[in-house]
Enzyme design. Sequence first.
Site, PDB file in Angstrom:
ATOM      1  N   SER A   7       0.830  -1.200   0.000  1.00 14.32           N
ATOM      2  CA  SER A   7       0.000   0.000   0.000  1.00 14.32           C
ATOM      3  C   SER A   7       0.868   1.256   0.000  1.00 14.32           C
ATOM      4  O   SER A   7       1.708   1.418  -0.881  1.00 14.32           O
ATOM      5  CB  SER A   7      -0.970  -0.047   1.186  1.00 14.32           C
ATOM      6  OG  SER A   7      -2.026   0.872   1.001  1.00 14.32           O
ATOM      7  N   ASP A  52      -5.713  -3.608  -2.285  1.00 17.20           N
ATOM      8  CA  ASP A  52      -4.641  -3.305  -1.340  1.00 17.20           C
ATOM      9  C   ASP A  52      -4.005  -4.576  -0.776  1.00 17.20           C
ATOM     10  O   ASP A  52      -4.688  -5.491  -0.330  1.00 17.20           O
ATOM     11  CB  ASP A  52      -5.241  -2.480  -0.194  1.00 17.20           C
ATOM     12  CG  ASP A  52      -4.198  -1.817   0.684  1.00 17.20           C
ATOM     13  OD1 ASP A  52      -3.328  -2.523   1.214  1.00 17.20           O
ATOM     14  OD2 ASP A  52      -4.260  -0.578   0.843  1.00 17.20           O
TER      15      ASP A  52
END
Length: 295
Positions: free
Chosen positions: A40, A154
């Site tokens: 991320s 993510d």
Amino acid sequence: MAKNVALVLSSGGARGIAHIGVIEQLLEMGYKITSVSGTSIGSLIGGLFAVEHLNDYKNWIASLDSGDVFSLMDFQLNSAGFIKGKKVFNHMKQWLSEHNIEDLSIPYTAVATDIINRKEIVFDKGSLVDAIRASVAVPGFISPLYYNDKWLFDGGVVNPLPLNRVKRKKGDILVAVNLNAFVENQMVERKNTMLDNVKQFPQLTEIMNWYQERFGNDKQKPKKLDMSYLSLMNQMFDMMQEQISDFTLQQTPPDILINIPRDACSTFEFHKSKEIIEIGKKEALVAVEKFQNKS
């Protein structure tokens, strides 16, 4: 004493700006980063470092106020994510789009999630900007990336602290930056967060109302739960990452663990970048000095 570092940068929203401070502190103390792996926001900061544009990003992000941050959020009514993410990445393509991972000066990996097929996706080759875009697609917040016939989200869903994915060489010091640690915050207490004050932003209020109508049920909501729908999603995702990170640290303990306070800022408080960078530098200094004293 060895000075080469294999660096692992975790997920954690705007807290990830602390990764910049950590990197700066490591370099100031004479350490050399020889490989990096991130999830991320960690994949973004690690990628920018690998292409030598971290300072450009730092100057840009530190110049933004809360209004600037919201102006970069291209809202949409979509259950996969209420932010498209195109505005931000169109700006960052100037630093990322010309690079392939296999051509970077140091080994780099980014982690994403194929939720449909229940798989962790590790990028160690191909387009850097695609790898980062996939890795930052927080479910429910930022739209996923459709890549190679897969919808990618993510990496924090499966591996928020990818200690097992960094390409560490013999003798490298394994350094992990954990943004999901529940530790006491050093910053001045926040009275408000952007997620708690969404009513002043008409577009985001519309999105919240749509989410509440589609997924919420006021009749079943406990009377004492004073939390917006998006705040609840944010808390749940943070807790999930905390639990997975704790397990990962037990399985692969790093030589140096740098913990960034969970409450340093909320997910989208990028306008507090200057303070967050300083937290990263401070926590890195403490952790590295502790390691040096033991060596």
